[in-house]
Every structure is written in C-alpha cells, then in structure tokens.
Design a protein around this motif. Structure first.
Motif, short mmCIF file in Angstrom:
data_model
loop_
_atom_site.label_atom_id
_atom_site.label_comp_id
_atom_site.label_asym_id
_atom_site.label_seq_id
_atom_site.Cartn_x
_atom_site.Cartn_y
_atom_site.Cartn_z
N ALA A 32 79.75 36.32 -76.95
CA ALA A 32 79.43 34.75 -77.15
C ALA A 32 78.46 34.41 -75.99
CB ALA A 32 80.59 34.01 -77.23
N TYR A 33 78.88 34.66 -74.68
CA TYR A 33 77.95 34.36 -73.55
C TYR A 33 76.55 35.10 -73.64
CZ TYR A 33 76.29 34.21 -68.71
OH TYR A 33 75.55 34.20 -67.43
N ARG A 34 76.41 36.31 -74.07
CA ARG A 34 75.08 37.03 -74.13
C ARG A 34 74.41 36.14 -75.22
NH1 ARG A 34 78.61 41.73 -73.53
NH2 ARG A 34 78.52 41.91 -75.59
N ASN A 35 75.12 35.92 -76.17
CA ASN A 35 74.39 35.41 -77.54
C ASN A 35 73.93 33.67 -77.01
OD1 ASN A 35 74.75 37.26 -79.29
ND2 ASN A 35 76.51 36.29 -80.01
N LEU A 36 74.73 33.25 -76.37
CA LEU A 36 74.20 31.86 -75.55
C LEU A 36 73.23 31.93 -74.90
CD1 LEU A 36 74.89 28.76 -75.61
CD2 LEU A 36 76.40 29.43 -73.47
N MET A 37 72.97 33.00 -73.86
CA MET A 37 72.04 33.29 -72.74
C MET A 37 70.71 33.59 -73.68
SD MET A 37 73.19 32.60 -69.76
CE MET A 37 74.01 31.04 -70.78
N ASN A 44 75.57 28.85 -81.39
CA ASN A 44 75.79 29.98 -80.13
C ASN A 44 76.68 29.13 -79.20
OD1 ASN A 44 74.76 31.96 -81.06
ND2 ASN A 44 72.85 31.78 -80.06
N GLN A 45 76.37 27.65 -79.04
CA GLN A 45 77.31 26.78 -77.99
C GLN A 45 78.49 26.81 -78.64
OE1 GLN A 45 75.65 23.35 -76.06
NE2 GLN A 45 73.62 23.73 -76.89
N GLU A 46 78.70 26.17 -80.10
CA GLU A 46 80.03 26.11 -80.51
C GLU A 46 80.77 27.36 -80.24
OE1 GLU A 46 79.39 25.00 -84.46
OE2 GLU A 46 78.82 22.65 -83.51
N ALA A 47 80.13 28.66 -80.55
CA ALA A 47 80.85 29.82 -80.35
C ALA A 47 81.29 30.15 -79.17
CB ALA A 47 79.83 31.12 -80.90
N TYR A 48 80.50 29.76 -77.99
CA TYR A 48 80.96 29.97 -76.68
C TYR A 48 82.21 29.19 -76.38
CZ TYR A 48 80.61 30.79 -71.83
OH TYR A 48 81.18 31.14 -70.34
N PHE A 49 82.04 27.89 -76.74
CA PHE A 49 83.09 26.89 -76.66
C PHE A 49 84.46 27.48 -77.11
CE2 PHE A 49 85.76 23.46 -77.77
CZ PHE A 49 85.77 22.64 -76.65
N LYS A 50 84.33 27.99 -78.22
CA LYS A 50 85.76 28.44 -78.81
C LYS A 50 86.03 29.82 -78.33
CE LYS A 50 84.68 26.82 -83.59
NZ LYS A 50 84.28 26.97 -85.07
N ALA A 51 85.09 30.73 -77.72
CA ALA A 51 85.56 31.88 -77.08
C ALA A 51 86.08 31.76 -75.74
CB ALA A 51 84.57 32.83 -77.01
N SER A 77 83.45 39.30 -62.18
CA SER A 77 82.14 39.36 -61.80
C SER A 77 81.16 38.20 -62.67
CB SER A 77 81.36 40.79 -61.98
OG SER A 77 81.29 41.26 -63.10
N TYR A 78 81.87 37.85 -63.76
CA TYR A 78 81.24 36.99 -64.79
C TYR A 78 81.54 35.38 -64.61
CZ TYR A 78 80.54 41.62 -67.04
OH TYR A 78 80.14 42.71 -67.47
N VAL A 79 82.54 35.26 -63.87
CA VAL A 79 83.18 34.10 -63.89
C VAL A 79 82.31 32.76 -63.38
CG1 VAL A 79 84.26 34.40 -61.58
CG2 VAL A 79 85.28 32.62 -63.16
N TYR A 80 81.52 32.98 -62.25
CA TYR A 80 80.59 31.88 -61.84
C TYR A 80 79.73 31.57 -63.01
CZ TYR A 80 77.34 29.55 -59.15
OH TYR A 80 76.26 28.31 -58.76
N GLU A 81 78.94 32.57 -63.65
CA GLU A 81 78.11 32.34 -64.55
C GLU A 81 78.62 31.73 -65.84
OE1 GLU A 81 74.74 31.94 -64.11
OE2 GLU A 81 74.73 32.86 -62.13
N GLN A 82 79.64 32.24 -66.20
CA GLN A 82 80.59 31.70 -67.36
C GLN A 82 80.97 30.18 -67.22
OE1 GLN A 82 83.13 34.78 -68.73
NE2 GLN A 82 81.35 36.07 -69.61
N VAL A 83 81.59 30.04 -66.15
CA VAL A 83 81.98 28.62 -65.90
C VAL A 83 80.77 27.69 -66.10
CG1 VAL A 83 83.13 26.89 -64.08
CG2 VAL A 83 84.21 29.47 -64.89
#
Length: 208
Positions: A32-37, A44-51, A77-83
């Motif tokens: 979901a993060y890759r799709n959002l990027m 994609n925002q809704e999918a990332y929010f749910k994930a 290693s993904y936490v900063y960018e994903q938050v």
C-alpha cells in the motif's frame, strides 16, 4: 493516587506481553505504501490508511522501538517514511483519521525511533485537528484518555513547547471539554519532563 499508579503499571506490563503476539501484515502495508508513493490517488490513500497499524500494539509489533531491536526487524527501516506518509493523508475524514490516531497513542510508551516518530506526528496533528481529537477523546473511558495524554506529554526533560501547548489547549477547550482538559492537565503533571525513554531503563536511570 496509588490506585492510579497501579493501573498504569498493570497497563504497561500488559502492553509488553501482548505486543509479542499481535499479528501484523507488513506485506499489505508495504504494498500500500509503494502504491501511494507511485500515485497519491484517493484510492491509494484509503488503502494505505486501512493497511497502517490500527493501535499501539500493532504499531510497535510492526516497527519495534529502534533499529537495534533483536531479532533484527527490517520493517524498522521504513518507519520514518511510512509515518510521514500517514501524516500526509488528505482524503480521510477527520473523524476516521483521529480515531486511528488516538488508538495508536493510547498505551504507547516513549522511546527512540518508532515511538518518537509517532509522538511527533501526534503533536503536529494537535495543531491542525485538535477539535476532532478532543471530540474523539470524549468517547473514551477516563483511564484511556489519561493513557493518551501520558504518551502525548511524555518527555525526559521539561519542554517550553509543552508548556505553551498545555496553556493553548486549556484556553481552547476548558469550556467545551472540561473533563478532558482536567485529565490532560493531570497527565501533564505526571509525564511532562518526568519520563525516561524505555531503552534508558527506569529505576537505574532515575538514580542518575
């Protein structure tokens, strides 16, 4: 007073136990993060929010506290960018967003890394959507409200920003949310400048 502290200690112990057994879907989250990027579309925002993790247990089980956690957690290693990406979502309603944000903070404990990034996000959102956050808190039991504010204010040193923040929020909501404001102030007295980082230890650090 002793009863309050006893409840806090039980909650802290329980959170440590359950975090080890929470099931998290990092494959779905990362996809979901890759799709959002690739595209910041509403879908994609809704999918990332749910994930994205729904509460503190899921959050810390996903990212752990710091990069030195053992066994090594590559998701850290993904936490900063994903938050950061979670903080930039624009198509989610304030009601939905604040419910998840509050759920993430209730029971959270301050440490380096993932926990700290969440606290920074929480303070940033308090600037832009404090009304929705207070409305959400009003639905919670008092103890859970206290847990939310305990994490919000948690810091090893007294911060001028926290003092200013407290005064500002008191002025804004003392009439509309008197009970929530009282709990907020009580938590501030216990946790602002009076909490060690988890990785620093408790009794050992208190002696320094």
């Amino acid at each position: 007073m002793r009863n309050i502290l006893f409840v806090i200690l039980i909650t802290i112990t329980a959170s440590d136990m359950y975090a080890q057994y929470v099931s998290v879907d990092t494959v779905k989250l990362n996809e979901a993060y890759r799709n959002l990027m690739a595209s910041n579309s509403q879908e994609n925002q809704e999918a990332y929010f749910k994930a994205f993790p729904n509460n503190w247990m899921e959050y810390i089980a996903t990212y752990q506290s710091c990069k030195d956690s053992k066994p090594k957690n590559l998701q850290y290693s993904y936490v900063y960018e994903q938050v950061k990406a979670f903080g930039k979502l624009k198509t989610i309603s304030y009601v939905e967003y604040c419910r998840k944000l509050v759920n993430l903070a209730v029971g959270a404990k301050l440490d380096l890394g993932a926990s700290n990034y969440l606290q920074i996000l929480l303070h940033a959102k308090m600037i832009t959507m404090s009304g929705s956050i207070f409305n959400t808190l009003a639905w919670l039991h008092r103890g859970h409200q206290f847990e939310f504010w305990a994490f919000y204010w948690a810091s090893p040193y007294i911060s001028k920003d926290n003092v200013t923040d407290l005064e500002h929020l008191q002025k804004l909501y003392k009439e509309k949310h008197p009970l929530e404001v009282k709990i907020m102030v009580d938590a501030y007295k216990f946790f602002s400048g009076k909490v060690n980082l988890v990785s620093s230890g408790y009794l050992e650090s208190d002696k320094k």
